[in-house]
Design a protein around this motif. Sequence first.
Motif, PDB file in Angstrom:
ATOM      1  N   TYR A 277       3.812  47.288 -77.480  1.00  0.00           N
ATOM      2  CA  TYR A 277       3.202  47.130 -76.160  1.00  0.00           C
ATOM      3  C   TYR A 277       4.074  46.244 -75.283  1.00  0.00           C
ATOM      4  N   GLN A 278       4.384  46.727 -74.078  1.00  0.00           N
ATOM      5  CA  GLN A 278       5.202  45.999 -73.119  1.00  0.00           C
ATOM      6  C   GLN A 278       4.439  45.852 -71.804  1.00  0.00           C
ATOM      7  N   PRO A 279       4.587  44.708 -71.109  1.00  0.00           N
ATOM      8  CA  PRO A 279       3.902  44.542 -69.810  1.00  0.00           C
ATOM      9  C   PRO A 279       4.450  45.519 -68.779  1.00  0.00           C
ATOM     10  N   ASN A 280       3.562  45.949 -67.899  1.00  0.00           N
ATOM     11  CA  ASN A 280       3.922  46.970 -66.928  1.00  0.00           C
ATOM     12  C   ASN A 280       3.352  46.575 -65.574  1.00  0.00           C
ATOM     13  N   VAL A 281       4.168  46.688 -64.524  1.00  0.00           N
ATOM     14  CA  VAL A 281       3.732  46.302 -63.171  1.00  0.00           C
ATOM     15  C   VAL A 281       2.645  47.237 -62.675  1.00  0.00           C
ATOM     16  N   ASP A 282       2.777  48.555 -62.951  1.00  0.00           N
ATOM     17  CA  ASP A 282       1.759  49.502 -62.511  1.00  0.00           C
ATOM     18  C   ASP A 282       0.429  49.239 -63.209  1.00  0.00           C
ATOM     19  N   GLU A 283       0.464  48.836 -64.443  1.00  0.00           N
ATOM     20  CA  GLU A 283      -0.785  48.520 -65.153  1.00  0.00           C
ATOM     21  C   GLU A 283      -1.459  47.304 -64.547  1.00  0.00           C
ATOM     22  N   LEU A 284      -0.653  46.292 -64.176  1.00  0.00           N
ATOM     23  CA  LEU A 284      -1.214  45.089 -63.558  1.00  0.00           C
ATOM     24  C   LEU A 284      -1.799  45.410 -62.187  1.00  0.00           C
ATOM     25  N   ASP A 285      -1.135  46.267 -61.421  1.00  0.00           N
ATOM     26  CA  ASP A 285      -1.684  46.664 -60.115  1.00  0.00           C
ATOM     27  C   ASP A 285      -3.009  47.405 -60.270  1.00  0.00           C
ATOM     28  N   ALA A 286      -3.102  48.242 -61.333  1.00  0.00           N
ATOM     29  CA  ALA A 286      -4.364  48.953 -61.568  1.00  0.00           C
ATOM     30  C   ALA A 286      -5.462  47.983 -61.979  1.00  0.00           C
ATOM     31  N   LEU A 287      -5.109  46.930 -62.727  1.00  0.00           N
ATOM     32  CA  LEU A 287      -6.122  45.944 -63.123  1.00  0.00           C
ATOM     33  C   LEU A 287      -6.601  45.115 -61.928  1.00  0.00           C
ATOM     34  N   TYR A 288      -5.725  44.954 -60.923  1.00  0.00           N
ATOM     35  CA  TYR A 288      -6.164  44.232 -59.724  1.00  0.00           C
ATOM     36  C   TYR A 288      -7.347  44.947 -59.060  1.00  0.00           C
ATOM     37  N   ALA A 289      -7.409  46.271 -59.181  1.00  0.00           N
ATOM     38  CA  ALA A 289      -8.490  47.044 -58.543  1.00  0.00           C
ATOM     39  C   ALA A 289      -9.833  46.824 -59.207  1.00  0.00           C
ATOM     40  N   THR A 290      -9.857  46.154 -60.374  1.00  0.00           N
ATOM     41  CA  THR A 290     -11.129  45.911 -61.081  1.00  0.00           C
ATOM     42  C   THR A 290     -11.679  44.520 -60.818  1.00  0.00           C
ATOM     43  N   LYS A 291     -11.141  43.819 -59.806  1.00  0.00           N
ATOM     44  CA  LYS A 291     -11.577  42.438 -59.583  1.00  0.00           C
ATOM     45  C   LYS A 291     -13.032  42.378 -59.126  1.00  0.00           C
ATOM     46  N   ASP A 292     -13.484  43.352 -58.340  1.00  0.00           N
ATOM     47  CA  ASP A 292     -14.891  43.339 -57.903  1.00  0.00           C
ATOM     48  C   ASP A 292     -15.813  43.666 -59.065  1.00  0.00           C
ATOM     49  N   PHE A 293     -15.332  44.525 -59.997  1.00  0.00           N
ATOM     50  CA  PHE A 293     -16.182  44.916 -61.116  1.00  0.00           C
ATOM     51  C   PHE A 293     -16.273  43.803 -62.165  1.00  0.00           C
ATOM     52  N   THR A 294     -15.154  43.120 -62.408  1.00  0.00           N
ATOM     53  CA  THR A 294     -15.136  42.062 -63.427  1.00  0.00           C
ATOM     54  C   THR A 294     -15.516  40.706 -62.875  1.00  0.00           C
ATOM     55  N   GLY A 295     -15.438  40.517 -61.555  1.00  0.00           N
ATOM     56  CA  GLY A 295     -15.762  39.235 -60.961  1.00  0.00           C
ATOM     57  C   GLY A 295     -14.646  38.222 -61.075  1.00  0.00           C
ATOM     58  N   LEU A 296     -13.435  38.667 -61.355  1.00  0.00           N
ATOM     59  CA  LEU A 296     -12.291  37.775 -61.475  1.00  0.00           C
ATOM     60  C   LEU A 296     -11.416  37.891 -60.247  1.00  0.00           C
ATOM     61  N   THR A 297     -10.688  36.802 -59.965  1.00  0.00           N
ATOM     62  CA  THR A 297      -9.746  36.831 -58.861  1.00  0.00           C
ATOM     63  C   THR A 297      -8.435  37.480 -59.319  1.00  0.00           C
ATOM     64  N   VAL A 298      -7.558  37.740 -58.337  1.00  0.00           N
ATOM     65  CA  VAL A 298      -6.265  38.350 -58.650  1.00  0.00           C
ATOM     66  C   VAL A 298      -5.433  37.424 -59.526  1.00  0.00           C
ATOM     67  N   ASN A 299      -5.426  36.119 -59.219  1.00  0.00           N
ATOM     68  CA  ASN A 299      -4.657  35.161 -60.012  1.00  0.00           C
ATOM     69  C   ASN A 299      -5.180  35.067 -61.443  1.00  0.00           C
ATOM     70  N   GLN A 300      -6.502  35.132 -61.612  1.00  0.00           N
ATOM     71  CA  GLN A 300      -7.070  35.071 -62.952  1.00  0.00           C
ATOM     72  C   GLN A 300      -6.701  36.318 -63.764  1.00  0.00           C
ATOM     73  N   ILE A 301      -6.719  37.498 -63.125  1.00  0.00           N
ATOM     74  CA  ILE A 301      -6.333  38.726 -63.828  1.00  0.00           C
ATOM     75  C   ILE A 301      -4.864  38.661 -64.244  1.00  0.00           C
ATOM     76  N   LYS A 302      -4.015  38.197 -63.326  1.00  0.00           N
ATOM     77  CA  LYS A 302      -2.591  38.092 -63.641  1.00  0.00           C
ATOM     78  C   LYS A 302      -2.340  37.087 -64.746  1.00  0.00           C
ATOM     79  N   GLN A 303      -3.062  35.947 -64.696  1.00  0.00           N
ATOM     80  CA  GLN A 303      -2.885  34.899 -65.688  1.00  0.00           C
ATOM     81  C   GLN A 303      -3.337  35.376 -67.066  1.00  0.00           C
TER      82      GLN A 303
END
Length: 318
Positions: A68-94
């Motif tokens: 498993y390798q980190p991927n920028v497109d995967e991180l951008d897709a996870l940013y779209a779940t911030k309203d569903f998870t209740g997390l901020t962008v910085n928290q998702i990235k961290q």
Amino acid sequence: MWPVLKSHSSCLCAVTKLNAANIGWVRNSSTNAIPSNLFLSPREWKGLPPTTILQLHEERKFKLGPNYQPNVDELDALYATKDFTGLTVNQIKQDYQSYWVKNNVTKSDKQQQAKIKKYNAFELKHGLRPFQFDDLPTAVQEDLDDIKETRYYQRIAAFELPQLVKFRQEYKPVDTKQNPITYKYTTYMGEEHPNSKKVVLSCQAKDLDLDAKQLHKFKLLARTRYNFETDQFKMSSEKFNEPLQNARYLHDVFQRLINESKDLSIETFEDIPLDTRHIKAQNLRKKKHGKTYNFPEEWNRPEDAPEEKINVLKDVFN
């Protein structure tokens, strides 16, 4: 490599696990089928529902495992779940980066783990390296070397020696009339020895193509190198470092000796007898070392011999 950030909590993983338990993700539902290899293409996750993105994210981590390798497109897709998870962008990235650091060893750590003491040739030769239980003991290795050498020669005897039959020839003794000269070389089976350069030339005087006068002159010129008892001429050379050089030197000297013996135009030496003193002296030296004495027959007095008191062999076998 993603930059390492300090994560306050694994919020993203907790939320994804919670949603996975509440929603009950189904791989291929009848309403919205997900392709089986979609987890390999994070670029195509854009626009999918948050639950599907989280599902693909967990599936990607599970199936790729150590690859498993980190991927920028995967991180951008996870940013779209911030309203569903209740997390901020910085928290998702961290959280995304902290998972990578936790489950993978950095390059510097790998180099530090692979840093093993290297011993030089002197230390390895004299056994200064401590035994680390990473190899067989010395005694076992010597036994294995002996077994390998034995099997090597056994393979030669089994597979290569039978092929020498096609080179078999009938033995024919060397014709001493055509090849009267013999060169003797000395070898010590790969070892260096001062005597290995020595070459001895020998022949029988009767085998040389010389008449009676020439042969007599040859024996006179040979002097101590000729033995009248065995009719053998012998001379040696260790003047040069290579045996072939000494053999060539002996050949040239012997050829000059033959040419001088055949030349009877100036002097034939017929009136000069053959000198045999060196052979007589040689025989006397042999007798001296052998200590052979001829006692008079009258010295033999068997009546003065001591009487035999007991015969051990006779008593044992009888």
